[in-house]
Design a protein around this motif. Structure first.
Motif, PDB file in Angstrom:
ATOM      1  N   GLY A  31       0.797  -1.223   0.000  1.00 14.37           N
ATOM      2  CA  GLY A  31       0.000   0.000   0.000  1.00 14.37           C
ATOM      3  C   GLY A  31       0.829   1.271   0.000  1.00 14.37           C
ATOM      4  O   GLY A  31       0.290   2.371   0.045  1.00 14.37           O
ATOM      5  N   TRP A  32       2.145   1.118  -0.055  1.00 15.17           N
ATOM      6  CA  TRP A  32       3.027   2.292   0.032  1.00 15.17           C
ATOM      7  C   TRP A  32       3.214   2.864  -1.369  1.00 15.17           C
ATOM      8  O   TRP A  32       3.604   2.145  -2.280  1.00 15.17           O
ATOM      9  CB  TRP A  32       4.367   1.844   0.604  1.00 15.17           C
ATOM     10  N   SER A  33       2.937   4.128  -1.551  1.00 15.68           N
ATOM     11  CA  SER A  33       3.136   4.732  -2.860  1.00 15.68           C
ATOM     12  C   SER A  33       3.700   6.136  -2.699  1.00 15.68           C
ATOM     13  O   SER A  33       3.928   6.593  -1.588  1.00 15.68           O
ATOM     14  CB  SER A  33       1.831   4.740  -3.657  1.00 15.68           C
ATOM     15  N   GLY A  34       3.912   6.792  -3.831  1.00 10.97           N
ATOM     16  CA  GLY A  34       4.533   8.109  -3.815  1.00 10.97           C
ATOM     17  C   GLY A  34       5.951   8.028  -4.334  1.00 10.97           C
ATOM     18  O   GLY A  34       6.435   6.937  -4.666  1.00 10.97           O
ATOM     19  N   PRO A  35       6.617   9.165  -4.457  1.00  7.88           N
ATOM     20  CA  PRO A  35       7.945   9.199  -5.090  1.00  7.88           C
ATOM     21  C   PRO A  35       8.977   8.296  -4.426  1.00  7.88           C
ATOM     22  O   PRO A  35       9.731   7.610  -5.112  1.00  7.88           O
ATOM     23  CB  PRO A  35       8.350  10.675  -4.971  1.00  7.88           C
ATOM     24  N   ALA A  40      12.162   3.274  -4.547  1.00  5.83           N
ATOM     25  CA  ALA A  40      12.528   2.021  -3.876  1.00  5.83           C
ATOM     26  C   ALA A  40      12.094   0.822  -4.715  1.00  5.83           C
ATOM     27  O   ALA A  40      12.833  -0.155  -4.849  1.00  5.83           O
ATOM     28  CB  ALA A  40      11.874   1.959  -2.493  1.00  5.83           C
ATOM     29  N   ARG A  41      10.914   0.895  -5.283  1.00  2.65           N
ATOM     30  CA  ARG A  41      10.429  -0.230  -6.096  1.00  2.65           C
ATOM     31  C   ARG A  41      11.289  -0.422  -7.354  1.00  2.65           C
ATOM     32  O   ARG A  41      11.555  -1.548  -7.763  1.00  2.65           O
ATOM     33  CB  ARG A  41       8.967  -0.012  -6.498  1.00  2.65           C
ATOM     34  N   ALA A  42      11.690   0.690  -7.955  1.00  2.00           N
ATOM     35  CA  ALA A  42      12.544   0.570  -9.146  1.00  2.00           C
ATOM     36  C   ALA A  42      13.877  -0.083  -8.779  1.00  2.00           C
ATOM     37  O   ALA A  42      14.378  -0.956  -9.504  1.00  2.00           O
ATOM     38  CB  ALA A  42      12.776   1.953  -9.758  1.00  2.00           C
TER      39      ALA A  42
ATOM     40  N   ALA B  79      17.998   2.422   3.375  1.00  2.00           N
ATOM     41  CA  ALA B  79      17.204   3.568   2.909  1.00  2.00           C
ATOM     42  C   ALA B  79      15.764   3.467   3.412  1.00  2.00           C
ATOM     43  O   ALA B  79      15.162   4.462   3.827  1.00  2.00           O
ATOM     44  CB  ALA B  79      17.227   3.626   1.379  1.00  2.00           C
ATOM     45  N   LEU B  80      15.220   2.271   3.406  1.00  2.00           N
ATOM     46  CA  LEU B  80      13.848   2.094   3.893  1.00  2.00           C
ATOM     47  C   LEU B  80      13.760   2.383   5.383  1.00  2.00           C
ATOM     48  O   LEU B  80      12.814   3.027   5.862  1.00  2.00           O
ATOM     49  CB  LEU B  80      13.358   0.668   3.629  1.00  2.00           C
ATOM     50  N   ALA B  81      14.760   1.900   6.114  1.00  2.00           N
ATOM     51  CA  ALA B  81      14.768   2.145   7.562  1.00  2.00           C
ATOM     52  C   ALA B  81      14.838   3.648   7.832  1.00  2.00           C
ATOM     53  O   ALA B  81      14.128   4.172   8.716  1.00  2.00           O
ATOM     54  CB  ALA B  81      15.946   1.423   8.199  1.00  2.00           C
ATOM     55  N   ALA B  82      15.670   4.342   7.049  1.00  2.00           N
ATOM     56  CA  ALA B  82      15.792   5.795   7.234  1.00  2.00           C
ATOM     57  C   ALA B  82      14.480   6.494   6.870  1.00  2.00           C
ATOM     58  O   ALA B  82      14.043   7.432   7.551  1.00  2.00           O
ATOM     59  CB  ALA B  82      16.926   6.330   6.366  1.00  2.00           C
TER      60      ALA B  82
END
Lengths: 459, 99
Positions: A31-35, A40-42, B79-82
């Motif tokens: 459900g996480w979206s946005g820039p 991160a997904r890329a 990066a996710l943790a940050a």
């Protein structure tokens, strides 16, 4: 000796299994979206591609080593076989599952896909629908299955966002929070509308979802069977085109395919970011510039090339049909597109480069179509030497049924119109049946009096 | 066009994904070790063959590729943790509503 091979084979197979868990185990929050999410997904997609490629190569290598291990003794033939397997494993990996990547040639994709067994294809369609659904060169049936999965998943994800944001609105504290949630809700609703329109356009049987961008809400929808029909038309829309137009456009194309004949399929190619009103002042995206068309050219060229590549029984007669700004998109794609036999430019504001299909470029220009007289992106197509002029006026019943004339910019494919009838004949390879219309619009006559229009991008 | 419909989830979700990625990096490291060991065992089993040097070269290449992959996964996890940490304050109000 064979014991050493057995140990090596087990080690490679075990490593591949561990790799697979590492590569395919984690998933970013759905459900996480946005820039930040997109970035991160890329990044994760790149890592999955790279890691997945090693998994695949290690598995293939382990299988060869295991096979050699079962021999009583190894000989020169095994040495050759192992060397070949090792060299294949060392080759830069094309893709997670062996498919070429980074703009792969559709013919290479078709070759790869046809070499997989049905179980592998089914596994990839279910497990990697974004890969299967998006690769030109894979047959329409398989792409459709994959893209419908993606569409359903995207619909569910966005619906969940809607529910969550509805709840957030109820708990918003202060005007700023509320405004923020409302803005996001509006975006979610827009995305839902696009996805629902794509679903509506593909509900009836005989329609396939050939391509899908579930985030931007873009798609290519087929009416007919592009893999087996002798004649295939691809319609590229222009200014303001969006997914919400798809149900209506697909209904038009159903009629066009029916008029063209039983061995015909037509695709609504809404798989590019057509310029919009809101972008008129954006230099990179304005309808007055070539940016959106140039940005879509490679994608369209690959799609057109993939039509023939995916077919089991040889190439089709392919017609690329552009309307309005879509004519420029078609023209920009053609130099790199393989297998396009005829080109139809409807209500065109001029194109660059001019399609190199002498004798096979058809131009439709209705009375009162102001866009077709602008010559904005190149010379007026109807005045180019060698073009064939599609009729757009009313036609009385003679050898066929009476057809209606059209006026203005938007009715070229309207069922029952002379214009749509002519396009259907071209798509069906019956260009000789088209009674060309030597008449030109009022704008052309005026230009004849006052000279050619000098203003256009780059002029 | 950039889709701007997004919203942040509970930062805990990002943290737990970061933990998953760290575990994946460890698994990847282990897999690389096994792959390289398997290839070197193969090369050792074929001392005078054409396959042996190719196996050695592949082992070296996959060792380097694997190290880069592991580093990439670790970087993404960090990066996710940050992001989770920085999102905690900014999105706290919204996240409460979303949950």
């Amino acid at each position: 000796m064979t014991a050493a091979f057995g140990e090596a084979s087990r080690s490679l197979a075990s490593a591949a299994a561990t790799w697979e868990r590492a590569v395919f185990g984690p998933a970013l929050p759905p459900g996480w979206s946005g820039p930040a999410s997109e970035a991160a997904r890329a990044q994760w997609a790149r890592l999955v591609d790279r890691g997945g490629a090693v998994v695949d190569r290690a598995r293939r290598l382990a299988a060869v080593v295991a096979d050699v291990a079962t021999s009583a003794r190894t000989g020169p033939a095994d040495d050759v076989r192992l060397t070949a397997a090792l060299l294949a494993a060392a080759r830069p990996a094309p893709d997670p599952a062996g498919a070429p990547r980074e703009g792969p040639e559709p013919t290479a994709v078709a070759h790869w896909w046809s070499g997989l067994d049905p179980t592998e294809r089914a596994r990839l369609t279910a497990g990697r629908p974004e890969l299967v659904g998006g690769l030109d060169g894979i047959p329409a049936l398989d792409r459709d299955r994959a893209n419908r999965r993606r569409l359903a998943a995207a619909r569910a994800e966005v619906a969940a966002q809607e529910v969550a944001l509805d709840a957030a609105r109820d708990h918003a504290t202060g005007f700023g929070d509320l405004q923020d949630v409302e803005t996001r809700l509006a975006g979610v609703h827009a995305r839902l509308r696009r996805l629902d329109a794509i679903a509506a356009a593909t509900t009836a049987s005989g329609h396939a979802l050939l391509d899908l961008d579930p985030v931007a809400g873009r798609a290519a929808v087929e009416s007919g069977d592009v893999d087996h029909a002798r004649h295939v038309g691809v319609v590229v829309p222009g200014f303001t085109a969006c997914a919400e137009d798809l149900p209506g456009r697909v209904a038009e194309l159903d009629a066009l395919a029916a008029r063209a004949g039983p061995d015909t399929a037509v695709v609504a190619w809404y798989d590019y970011a057509a310029p919009q009103w809101s972008e008129v002042t954006d230099p990179a995206r304005t309808v007055l510039g070539t940016g959106p068309a140039a940005g879509a050219a490679d994608r369209l060229a690959s799609f057109l090339t993939g039509l023939d590549a995916a077919r089991p029984d040889g190439p089709a007669h392919v017609t690329a049909i552009g309307h309005s700004y879509g004519t420029l998109t078609v023209a920009q794609a053609l130099p790199a597109a393989g297998g396009v036999d005829d080109v139809v430019l409807l209500g065109s504001p001029g194109v660059t480069p001019w399609p190199a299909r002498r004798g096979h470029v058809w131009v439709g220009e209705a009375r009162g179509d102001p866009v077709a007289d602008t010559g904005w992106f190149g010379p007026d197509p109807s005045a180019e030497p060698g073009v064939r002029l599609l009729p757009t006026g009313p036609r009385p019943a003679a050898s066929g049924p009476a057809t209606a004339g059209i006026r203005g910019h938007t009715g070229y494919l309207r069922p029952g119109s002379t214009s749509a009838d002519g396009v259907a004949a071209v798509v069906a390879g019956r260009g000789t049946d088209v009674v060309e219309d030597p008449a030109v619009g009022a704008g052309d006559r005026l230009r004849g009096l006052f000279g050619p229009r000098p203003l256009r991008p780059g002029a | 066009m950039t889709d701007t419909t997004g919203f942040a989830l509970d930062p805990e979700d990002l943290r737990s994904t970061a933990v998953e990625l760290a575990a994946a990096a460890r698994q990847g490291q282990e897999a690389v070790r096994e792959l390289v060991a398997g290839l070197r065992a193969l090369a050792a089993a074929l001392p005078a063959s054409r396959a042996a040097p190719v196996a050695e070269a592949l082992a070296a290449a996959w060792e380097a590729d694997g190290a880069r992959w592991v580093a990439g996964v670790l970087a993404l996890g960090e990066a996710l943790a940050a992001t989770a940490t920085s999102a905690t304050d900014a999105d706290a109000t919204l996240a409460r509503g979303v949950r």
